[in-house]
Write an enzyme that holds these catalytic residues in place. Sequence first.
Site, short mmCIF file in Angstrom:
data_model
loop_
_atom_site.label_atom_id
_atom_site.label_comp_id
_atom_site.label_asym_id
_atom_site.label_seq_id
_atom_site.Cartn_x
_atom_site.Cartn_y
_atom_site.Cartn_z
N LYS A 289 0.82 -1.22 0.00
CA LYS A 289 0.00 0.00 0.00
C LYS A 289 0.86 1.27 0.00
O LYS A 289 0.64 2.17 -0.80
CB LYS A 289 -0.92 0.04 1.24
CG LYS A 289 -1.87 -1.16 1.33
CD LYS A 289 -2.81 -1.04 2.53
CE LYS A 289 -2.12 -1.16 3.88
NZ LYS A 289 -1.66 -2.51 4.25
N ARG B 18 -9.23 0.64 9.54
CA ARG B 18 -8.86 -0.75 9.81
C ARG B 18 -9.94 -1.48 10.61
O ARG B 18 -9.76 -2.64 10.94
CB ARG B 18 -7.55 -0.79 10.59
CG ARG B 18 -6.32 -1.04 9.72
CD ARG B 18 -5.09 -1.08 10.61
NE ARG B 18 -3.99 -1.77 10.01
CZ ARG B 18 -2.95 -1.19 9.42
NH1 ARG B 18 -2.88 0.11 9.34
NH2 ARG B 18 -1.97 -1.92 8.93
N ARG C 59 11.63 -6.79 4.72
CA ARG C 59 11.59 -5.35 5.03
C ARG C 59 12.20 -5.09 6.41
O ARG C 59 12.89 -4.10 6.62
CB ARG C 59 10.14 -4.86 4.98
CG ARG C 59 9.98 -3.37 5.18
CD ARG C 59 8.57 -2.89 4.85
NE ARG C 59 7.63 -3.14 5.91
CZ ARG C 59 6.32 -2.84 5.86
NH1 ARG C 59 5.80 -2.30 4.76
NH2 ARG C 59 5.52 -3.09 6.86
N ARG D 226 11.83 -1.36 11.69
CA ARG D 226 10.50 -1.45 12.29
C ARG D 226 10.45 -2.71 13.14
O ARG D 226 10.52 -3.81 12.61
CB ARG D 226 9.43 -1.52 11.20
CG ARG D 226 9.05 -0.17 10.63
CD ARG D 226 7.97 -0.30 9.60
NE ARG D 226 6.76 -0.96 10.08
CZ ARG D 226 5.61 -0.95 9.42
NH1 ARG D 226 5.51 -0.32 8.26
NH2 ARG D 226 4.56 -1.56 9.90
N ARG E 127 -0.43 -9.71 13.25
CA ARG E 127 -1.01 -8.63 12.43
C ARG E 127 -1.93 -9.19 11.34
O ARG E 127 -2.95 -8.59 11.01
CB ARG E 127 0.11 -7.79 11.80
CG ARG E 127 0.71 -6.81 12.81
CD ARG E 127 2.14 -6.47 12.48
NE ARG E 127 2.33 -5.68 11.28
CZ ARG E 127 3.48 -5.61 10.62
NH1 ARG E 127 4.55 -6.28 11.04
NH2 ARG E 127 3.58 -4.86 9.54
P1 ADP Z 1 1.44 -2.44 7.85
O1 ADP Z 1 0.42 -2.13 6.81
O2 ADP Z 1 2.71 -2.96 7.32
O3 ADP Z 1 0.89 -3.27 9.01
P2 ADP Z 1 1.28 0.23 9.00
O4 ADP Z 1 2.45 1.09 9.00
O5 ADP Z 1 0.09 0.62 8.20
O6 ADP Z 1 1.90 -1.13 8.53
O7 ADP Z 1 0.75 -0.02 10.51
C1 ADP Z 1 1.61 -0.46 11.52
C2 ADP Z 1 0.84 -0.66 12.82
O8 ADP Z 1 0.25 0.59 13.24
C3 ADP Z 1 -0.35 -1.62 12.77
O9 ADP Z 1 0.05 -2.96 12.93
C4 ADP Z 1 -1.19 -1.10 13.95
O10 ADP Z 1 -0.66 -1.51 15.19
C5 ADP Z 1 -1.01 0.39 13.88
N1 ADP Z 1 -2.08 1.03 13.07
C6 ADP Z 1 -1.90 1.75 11.93
N2 ADP Z 1 -3.08 2.20 11.46
C7 ADP Z 1 -4.03 1.74 12.31
C8 ADP Z 1 -5.45 1.85 12.37
N3 ADP Z 1 -6.14 2.53 11.43
N4 ADP Z 1 -6.11 1.24 13.40
C9 ADP Z 1 -5.45 0.56 14.34
N5 ADP Z 1 -4.12 0.43 14.35
C10 ADP Z 1 -3.40 0.99 13.35
#
Ligand code: ADP
Length: 188
Positions: free
Chosen positions: A14, A89, A128, A134, A146
Amino acid sequence: MINLILFGPPGSGKGTQATTIVSKFDLTHISTGDLFRYEIGNDTPLGRKAKEYMNKGSLVPDEVNIGMLENKLNNTPNPHGYIFDGFPRTIAQAEALDKMLEGRGTKVTDLIALDVDDEEIVKRLLERGKTSERPDDQNEEVIRKRIVEYNEKTSPVYEYYDKVGVSKKANGIGDLADVFNRIYDILK
Ligand code: ADP
């Protein structure tokens, strides 16, 4: 105006695709994950709270996300529109987003879900994790958590927007340009 939710499991590409799409369509990219990492980097109260959840592979509570997203929308007006990456989410976040956009006289115009299977995701995220620093990408157990969170809480958001006819799927496997072209064909 385009209000695109770029959807899909962690590691589906994404963020990478969003970078190309924003420049092509003059949109603003809003990534909740990036916003949290910024807060964590500055050791703010919000960052400290988010970190507890992120490092375990859990979702950060809805109210934290919704407030942060609303702030970001207020601070980055863009008449061309937005790419939402990592938000909504949960169904509650989707309902909140609809309300925020409705208050601005607009709505979600597209949801594009990048389709990538679980084993490919685990492979990509571990890869990654070698360079991204991260912590949530450096532990297979956290990655699998996740994916479970995604399947349980996030994937219903696809059906939620399918009911209003904006959800579409794009194959997320292949080189970056191929995936971009699939997205572009849907948006143009
Ligand atoms: P990825 O898509 O690789 O999981 P992101 O950078 O989008 O990575 O998100 C990393 C973490 O941030 C998620 O695993 C979650 O813990 C938190 N997070 C991000 N966006 C949200 C959201 N909209 N609702 C809840 N948690 C979120």
